[in-house]
Design a protein around this motif. Structure first.
Motif, PDB file in Angstrom:
ATOM      1  N   ASN A 354       0.834  -1.195   0.000  1.00 51.31           N
ATOM      2  CA  ASN A 354       0.000   0.000   0.000  1.00 51.31           C
ATOM      3  C   ASN A 354       0.869   1.245   0.000  1.00 51.31           C
ATOM      4  O   ASN A 354       2.004   1.237   0.511  1.00 51.31           O
ATOM      5  CB  ASN A 354      -0.909   0.014   1.228  1.00 51.31           C
ATOM      6  N   ALA A 355       0.319   2.333  -0.559  1.00 51.71           N
ATOM      7  CA  ALA A 355       1.033   3.599  -0.573  1.00 51.71           C
ATOM      8  C   ALA A 355       1.209   4.136   0.843  1.00 51.71           C
ATOM      9  O   ALA A 355       2.262   4.656   1.205  1.00 51.71           O
ATOM     10  CB  ALA A 355       0.288   4.602  -1.446  1.00 51.71           C
ATOM     11  N   VAL A 356       0.174   4.028   1.664  1.00 50.66           N
ATOM     12  CA  VAL A 356       0.183   4.459   3.065  1.00 50.66           C
ATOM     13  C   VAL A 356       0.215   3.209   3.925  1.00 50.66           C
ATOM     14  O   VAL A 356      -0.566   2.282   3.703  1.00 50.66           O
ATOM     15  CB  VAL A 356      -1.052   5.324   3.383  1.00 50.66           C
ATOM     16  N   LYS A 357       1.097   3.168   4.902  1.00 55.70           N
ATOM     17  CA  LYS A 357       1.356   1.922   5.627  1.00 55.70           C
ATOM     18  C   LYS A 357       0.522   1.746   6.897  1.00 55.70           C
ATOM     19  O   LYS A 357       0.606   0.691   7.525  1.00 55.70           O
ATOM     20  CB  LYS A 357       2.845   1.838   5.996  1.00 55.70           C
ATOM     21  N   HIS A 358      -0.244   2.755   7.306  1.00 55.51           N
ATOM     22  CA  HIS A 358      -1.075   2.657   8.509  1.00 55.51           C
ATOM     23  C   HIS A 358      -2.533   2.946   8.145  1.00 55.51           C
ATOM     24  O   HIS A 358      -2.822   3.690   7.208  1.00 55.51           O
ATOM     25  CB  HIS A 358      -0.622   3.646   9.588  1.00 55.51           C
TER      26      HIS A 358
END
Length: 474
Positions: A354-358
């Motif tokens: 994913n581009a954002v990890k959270h």
């Protein structure tokens, strides 16, 4: 009964010659026995002329290439059974994952992918004292016959060094010009320690977060069988034992308001110019980052083989992904897996992240409602994503949705007008790419007709991405 003798290890060329000859002679799988005994590949009962290549689906050679590296002595018989069935009319067999033969072959391919990943992650070079010019060596014990598969990775990653990797099966040697493979080695062929390791142990101890200790997860990511090769491993028992008291000390100190930190700050403790050398090192940096309060503190790391044909980049973890700690395992992930199967893409052979990890969310009672990351948040995570793709080295990177497209392009882009082939830049390299919608968009469409039309369009995109990846792979 025909007896085929192959060289030990991944004798792929010998197996191919034998398989062509056996199929040409209509020898059924039950009538042939494959053996490894160190001699040249041959069919002892008769000298058979070189048979012509077999017309097999494009999905078969990658399976044969991967499974040939497995240490299971049955691998050749299983692969010949696959080739025989495909050559005798079962052209779609590789796509039927429920078939017992394909199920076993897919498990073996996953084993190879994990073994390659572990070797990439856990080889530790040490300086050979007194060597002129400066040279480094490492000892490693792979589970399978993967030396020739991993050699190019270490050549590209450590091209400026003179180095050798020694294993019980053989050795890899790099002289800055040529990659060579030699005979089996011994543990004493590599130094037991060197001067750099003291500094590395201090750094590892400094970044160890006692509040996030999970011994089970640690052993899954870094199995104990590899600890003897890792200088930091000797610290782990004491760090784990002292985790509870260190957490208590952290709680007793004055609380501070979490602040947003640029990902590059995670490198501040490293030597100047250092960057993550492996996906595990990168994952450690991501897990050490404390996101803002509207994000889950748990990072979800990408997964899949290194150097895959295709890497898929999504938006961010969802509620299910955050709970399970794995990407694309929720409803959108299941829809993606279904679509990949329909166009003949092996989900397990792809890298997904994913581009954002959270997970960004807002709490409503007991539910956590997904919140779209802002442009600033997407750019905040971009450095990690591009480092990840640099290490993974996919042939083709597929952006799933607008967030992934923004992260890969470095700026906001119109999704529908960008749909199709694309090019992304990372660390000075150009990544061939492809843009399509995120599968969660299909789930949100208002009616069944729209969902059916959207899904067919998504399948066409995936098929086009598959063709482009295969073209790039040559």
């Amino acid at each position: 009964m025909r007896r085929v003798i192959l060289a030990p290890g991944a004798d792929l060329d010998g197996f191919r010659r034998a398989a062509r000859a056996l199929v040409t002679e209509s020898v059924a799988p039950d009538d042939v026995v494959f053996e490894d005994d160190g001699t040249a590949s041959l069919l002892p009962e008769a000298q058979i002329a070189e048979a012509p290549p077999l017309a097999l689906p494009k999905t078969v050679p990658p399976i044969v290439k991967d499974v040939a590296m497995h240490r299971d002595p049955e691998r050749w018989a299983l692969l010949y059974a696959l080739i025989w069935r495909v050559a005798n009319g079962e052209r779609r067999l590789p796509e039927i994952v429920a078939d017992p033969l394909m199920h076993r072959l897919h498990i073996m391919r996953r084993n190879i992918g994990r073994d390659i990943h572990k070797m990439h992650a856990f080889v530790r070079f040490r300086k050979v004292e007194g060597a002129e010019p400066e040279r480094f060596a490492a000892w490693f014990e792979p589970e399978h016959h993967i030396l020739r598969a991993v050699g190019p990775f270490f050549r590209d990653r450590f091209g400026a060094m003179l180095w050798s990797i020694h294993t019980p099966d053989g050795s890899i040697l790099w002289d800055r010009e040529r990659l060579a493979y030699g005979p089996p080695g011994r543990p004493e062929d590599a130094p037991a320690h060197d001067g750099f390791e003291e500094g590395w142990r201090e750094y590892y101890g400094a970044i160890f977060n006692p509040a996030r200790v999970n011994p089970t997860a640690m052993r899954a990511e870094m199995p104990k069988k590899y600890w003897k090769n890792l200088p930091e491993a000797e610290l782990i028992p004491d760090l784990v034992r002292g985790a509870a008291s260190r957490v208590g000390g952290m709680m007793d100190r004055e609380p501070t308001r979490p602040t947003k930190r640029e990902p590059r700050a995670a490198l501040a403790a490293l030597d100047a110019g250092a960057r993550p050398r492996t996906l595990d090192e990168l994952a450690a940096m991501i897990r050490a980052y404390e996101p803002p309060q509207d994000f889950s503190p748990k990072a979800v790391i990408g997964e899949g083989p290194v150097a895959p044909l295709i890497a898929f980049v999504g938006e961010q973890p969802g509620d299910v992904e955050d709970l399970e700690g794995r990407p694309f395992v929720g409803p959108a992930g299941r829809l993606l897996a279904k679509a990949l199967g329909e166009v003949g893409i092996d989900r397990d052979a792809c890298y997904v992240t994913n581009a954002v990890k959270h997970f960004k969310f807002v709490a409503r009672g007991k539910r956590r409602i997904h919140q779209k990351p802002s442009l600033g948040e997407i750019k905040h995570y971009r450095w990690w994503l591009m480092e990840e793709l640099t290490l993974v080295r996919p042939r083709l990177t597929v952006a799933l949705g607008a967030t992934a497209l923004t992260a890969l392009a470095g700026e906001a882009m119109p999704l529908m007008r960008s749909r199709g082939p694309a090019r992304f830049e990372t660390n000075g390299l150009v990544l061939p790419g492809f843009v399509t919608v995120h599968p969660s968009w299909l789930l949100r469409l208002p009616d069944e007709d729209a969902k059916a039309a959207g899904y067919e369009s998504f399948l066409r995109d995936l098929a086009a991405a598959k063709d482009e990846a295969q073209r790039l792979a040559g």
